[in-house]
Design an enzyme around this catalytic site. Structure first.
Site, short mmCIF file in Angstrom:
data_model
loop_
_atom_site.label_atom_id
_atom_site.label_comp_id
_atom_site.label_asym_id
_atom_site.label_seq_id
_atom_site.Cartn_x
_atom_site.Cartn_y
_atom_site.Cartn_z
N CYS A 195 0.81 -1.23 0.00
CA CYS A 195 0.00 0.00 0.00
C CYS A 195 0.84 1.28 0.00
O CYS A 195 0.56 2.22 -0.75
CB CYS A 195 -0.96 0.01 1.19
SG CYS A 195 -0.25 -0.60 2.71
N HIS A 248 -2.81 6.40 4.71
CA HIS A 248 -1.36 6.50 4.92
C HIS A 248 -0.88 7.87 4.42
O HIS A 248 -1.31 8.34 3.35
CB HIS A 248 -0.61 5.44 4.10
CG HIS A 248 -0.76 4.04 4.60
ND1 HIS A 248 -1.35 3.70 5.80
CD2 HIS A 248 -0.34 2.87 4.04
CE1 HIS A 248 -1.29 2.38 5.96
NE2 HIS A 248 -0.71 1.86 4.90
#
Ligand SMILES: NC(=O)c1ccc[n+]([C@@H]2O[C@H](COP(=O)([O-])OP(=O)(O)OC[C@H]3O[C@@H](n4cnc5c(N)ncnc54)[C@H](OP(=O)(O)O)[C@@H]3O)[C@@H](O)[C@H]2O)c1
Length: 349
Positions: free
Chosen positions: A132, A252
């Site tokens: 990711c 994130h």
């Protein structure tokens, strides 16, 4: 014929943080589905789930589960992918794998459609979805690499707990409540469930994501380094990473320092380039305090970029702040996007 009737899609890990997002993303994207098979471990087999108003029963993932499946989206951990991925391929399915099981295998394309969609033509049944934190960074860096060349990257990440699965999100929520109520708590999941020690994540920052390697870097950091070189086909790229877990549920963030190869380039040139780049939303207006934040990117497919500025000492160096929903572009959306590309390129039999 297939296009008219749609495809038989299997989601492996359908009860997990990523699997649930995959199902929702398939629906949101109107992916042409003829049949949907939802798979998990024996623990969740028999569970009923609602998908777009229709009831589905989760079944245990076994080799036979993949009979007649066209595309299998895997997010149930590396061991499950290693065991069942080849079984799915044997039965004619194309596997899009979210785990690290096949990412560095030279025969497996590692794909972010905005960067290297053409690699899909080389697939041997399995396509790997990158880590990711790597995905959102390469989406932001690739247009810069293509225009100005890319010599060096130093990234520090600020990663959400959902990157460690649904149980880690629960741990953050319960721990936060316990601390606020003055109750004792017992960390069990973070930083790494299988490692010796577990630490408080609520009101904390943990500089360990995944296990430490012999070179002092964590596996997450090495994933970012090795996967970026593979996706960009740039083995010579100088790159290092520091990955940190924060008490954020989803989204994130990354502080990315990069050096271009050459050119008399300003921060505005980089902004102008990224403004029109695929999959990117530029949010960069310091005067009006506009910059990307995880709270604003949850539920969105794009990669958000801001705080672009020139380094004060290195003429070819720049800094930027990159944020994305780790469960969407970092996982589910990138996988569904790969499935869409496979269909578009006529690669699904
Ligand atoms: N979270 C992220 O941001 C992210 C991003 C990219 C990639 N990934 C990768 O995706 C995978 C799943 O992550 P997650 O965050 O969704 O984890 P999670 O929330 O813990 O979910 C795990 C899923 O895998 C299933 N599963 C576990 N063991 C299985 C088995 N033996 N056979 C079949 N299914 C099994 C679980 O089913 P039960 O309900 O039966 O336990 C559950 O559906 C991991 O490999 C992770 O590294 C995660």
């Amino acid at each position: 014929m297939k296009e008219q009737n749609g495809y038989h899609i299997a989601v492996v890990g359908a009860t997990g943080a990523v699997g649930k997002q995959m199902i929702q993303t398939l629906i949101n994207e109107n992916f042409p589905i003829r049949k949907l098979t939802l798979l998990s471990s024996a623990r969740s087999a028999g569970k009923k789930v609602d998908v777009d108003g229709q009831e589905y029963i989760i079944t245990e993932a076994k080799p036979e589960s993949f009979e007649g499946v066209d595309i299998a989206l895997f997010s149930a951990g590396g061991n499950v992918s290693k065991e069942l991925g080849p079984e799915a391929v044997k039965r004619g399915a194309i596997v899009v794998d979210n785990t690290s099981a096949f990412r560095m295998d030279p025969n497996t394309p590692l794909v972010v459609p905005e960067v290297n969609e053409a690699e899909l033509h080389q697939h041997n049944g399995i396509i790997a979805n990158p880590n990711c934190s790597t995905i959102q960074m390469v989406v932001a860096l690739e247009p810069i690499r293509q225009r100005f060349g890319l010599k060096k990257v130093i990234v520090s990440t600020y990663q959400a707990v959902s990157g460690a699965g649904a149980a880690a999100v629960e741990e953050l929520m319960e721990q936060t409540q316990s601390i606020l109520n003055g109750q004792a708590y017992d960390p069990k999941i973070l930083p790494v469930k299988s490692d010796k020690n577990h630490y408080q994540i609520a009101f904390n920052a943990i500089p360990q994501i995944d296990m430490f390697q012999d070179n002092g870097y964590t596996f997450e950091e090495m994933k970012m380094i090795n996967e970026t070189k593979k996706i960009m086909d740039s083995p010579e790229l100088q790159i290092s990473a520091t990955c940190v877990r924060l008490p954020v549920a989803v989204g994130h963030s990354e502080s990315v320092y990069f050096e271009i190869e050459s050119g008399d380039i300003s921060a505005n040139d980089i902004k102008a380039l990224l403004k029109d780049a695929p999959g990117i939303v530029l949010q960069d207006d310091p005067e009006n305090q506009l910059y990307p934040m995880p709270a604003n990117c949850v539920g969105k497919n794009e990669v958000f970029v801001g705080r672009i500025r020139k380094d004060l000492d290195e003429d070819l160096g720049f800094h930027m702040w990159v944020v994305s929903d780790n469960l969407l572009k970092g996982a589910a959306w990138n996988s569904v996007q790969i499935a869409e590309s496979l269909v578009k390129l006529g690669l699904v039999k």
